[in-house]
Design a protein around this motif. Sequence first.
Motif, short mmCIF file in Angstrom:
data_model
loop_
_atom_site.label_atom_id
_atom_site.label_comp_id
_atom_site.label_asym_id
_atom_site.label_seq_id
_atom_site.Cartn_x
_atom_site.Cartn_y
_atom_site.Cartn_z
N ASP A 7 -60.64 19.62 78.50
CA ASP A 7 -61.05 19.76 79.89
C ASP A 7 -60.15 20.74 80.63
N VAL A 8 -58.86 20.73 80.29
CA VAL A 8 -57.91 21.65 80.93
C VAL A 8 -58.27 23.09 80.60
N VAL A 9 -58.64 23.34 79.35
CA VAL A 9 -59.04 24.70 78.96
C VAL A 9 -60.25 25.16 79.75
N VAL A 10 -61.24 24.28 79.89
CA VAL A 10 -62.44 24.62 80.67
C VAL A 10 -62.06 24.91 82.11
N SER A 11 -61.19 24.09 82.69
CA SER A 11 -60.77 24.29 84.07
C SER A 11 -60.04 25.61 84.25
N ARG A 12 -59.14 25.93 83.34
CA ARG A 12 -58.40 27.20 83.44
C ARG A 12 -59.34 28.38 83.29
N ASP A 13 -60.30 28.27 82.37
CA ASP A 13 -61.24 29.36 82.16
C ASP A 13 -62.10 29.57 83.41
N SER A 14 -62.35 28.50 84.15
CA SER A 14 -63.23 28.59 85.30
C SER A 14 -62.54 29.10 86.56
N VAL A 15 -61.24 29.42 86.49
CA VAL A 15 -60.58 30.07 87.62
C VAL A 15 -60.16 31.50 87.28
N ARG A 16 -60.56 31.99 86.10
CA ARG A 16 -60.29 33.40 85.80
C ARG A 16 -60.92 34.29 86.88
N THR B 255 -61.65 36.94 78.70
CA THR B 255 -60.24 37.31 78.59
C THR B 255 -59.43 36.10 78.14
N ASP B 256 -58.27 36.38 77.57
CA ASP B 256 -57.42 35.32 77.04
C ASP B 256 -56.69 34.60 78.17
N LEU B 257 -56.51 33.30 77.99
CA LEU B 257 -55.72 32.53 78.93
C LEU B 257 -54.24 32.75 78.67
N ASP B 258 -53.43 32.46 79.66
CA ASP B 258 -51.98 32.57 79.52
C ASP B 258 -51.50 31.49 78.55
N GLU B 259 -50.89 31.92 77.46
CA GLU B 259 -50.40 30.99 76.44
C GLU B 259 -48.94 31.30 76.13
N ILE C 124 -52.50 40.07 84.98
CA ILE C 124 -52.78 40.80 83.75
C ILE C 124 -53.88 40.10 82.96
N GLU C 125 -54.93 40.84 82.64
CA GLU C 125 -56.01 40.31 81.81
C GLU C 125 -55.90 40.89 80.40
N ILE C 126 -55.97 40.01 79.41
CA ILE C 126 -55.75 40.39 78.01
C ILE C 126 -56.95 39.97 77.17
N SER C 127 -57.30 40.81 76.22
CA SER C 127 -58.36 40.45 75.27
C SER C 127 -58.07 41.11 73.94
N GLU C 128 -58.09 40.31 72.88
CA GLU C 128 -57.92 40.79 71.51
C GLU C 128 -56.67 41.66 71.36
N GLY C 129 -55.58 41.19 71.94
CA GLY C 129 -54.30 41.84 71.73
C GLY C 129 -54.05 43.09 72.54
N ARG C 130 -54.93 43.39 73.51
CA ARG C 130 -54.76 44.55 74.37
C ARG C 130 -54.97 44.14 75.82
N ILE C 131 -54.35 44.88 76.72
CA ILE C 131 -54.50 44.63 78.15
C ILE C 131 -55.79 45.30 78.61
N VAL C 132 -56.67 44.50 79.20
CA VAL C 132 -57.97 45.03 79.64
C VAL C 132 -58.07 45.09 81.16
N GLY C 133 -57.15 44.43 81.87
CA GLY C 133 -57.20 44.45 83.32
C GLY C 133 -55.81 44.43 83.93
N LEU C 134 -55.53 45.39 84.82
CA LEU C 134 -54.30 45.43 85.60
C LEU C 134 -54.70 45.28 87.06
N ASN C 135 -54.56 44.08 87.58
CA ASN C 135 -54.98 43.78 88.95
C ASN C 135 -53.75 43.68 89.83
N SER C 136 -53.53 44.69 90.65
CA SER C 136 -52.36 44.74 91.52
C SER C 136 -52.78 44.38 92.94
N PHE C 137 -52.42 43.18 93.37
CA PHE C 137 -52.76 42.72 94.72
C PHE C 137 -51.60 43.04 95.64
#
Length: 325
Positions: free
Chosen positions: A123-132, A193-197, A294-307
Amino acid sequence: MIDADGPATLELALEQHRVELTGYCYRMLGSPFEAEDAVQDTMVRAWRGYDRFEGRSALRSWLYRIATNVCLDMLKGKERKARPTDFTTVGSAENPTLTTHPENTWLAPTPDHKVLVGGDPADVVVSRDSVRLAFIAALHHLPARQRAVLILREVLAWQATEVAELLDTSVASVNSALQRARATLASIDVAGTDLDEPDDEAQRELLSKYVKAFESYDLESLASLLHEDVVLSMPPFELWLRGADEIRAWMLGVGNGCRGSRMVPVVSANGTPAFGQYRPAGPGLHEPWALQVIEISEGRIVGLNSFLDTEHLFPLFGLPPRLES
């Protein structure tokens, strides 16, 4: 039924639901600050109206009903929260258009601990995925009531009958709204995208290399960590860039003020890694510039979101107002 003569007991009962309600309101509103306001309003209404509650439903369900009404009221007449990719086509590092919009225009990040509760690991994984960020942005393509239905049904796993009761509507209406919401989301490219692990050695190594490359301004090394379709965005600017070459050109040109920055890791933001970026502001002094998500997918950075709204975001994430050395 809680003894209404025991205000401390009632306050404790309400507070036990604050984090999950904040997570719900954040998904609805797209802003951690608006979500906090919505939950505070919910708590005040619950406190004032408790003598009329009479235990006719579970306290949690009653609070969600109030929170939903608060969010729907707050969303009336407002544009959906956006990301820069929603405004314009991809920009150019050589000829950037630096148009800005008010901060309340933008989808804003939130610390995980403000919106997620513990529990069953699945359930925690689902919750974390739903706030990406990508998922929250997709939610904001939905009308407000459809958004509420989808969150309650798909994220929080409420039964259709429960949602119908909460919204004062029929089960058929709830199922229809859910079907339309699913169809809308299916038409949107919600990038996975990958969750923070923190225990993932490969992810730790990637982030360590990123910080080292960014702080040393080794743009060749930094580019090697980026996916070919990586996206850089910087709210409140509507400009966004795609591709390692464009990002490198930006950082050598208009973005050259980031040279010499220092990076401070923070707790996960929206289920993903994040850093406070401080730019040089004088000898031995660095001042806040951006919260990087930072958004990551398959070992590469796919998103750099600078707020860039550091005035509000740095205190929210517990980051210091400056760095001195």
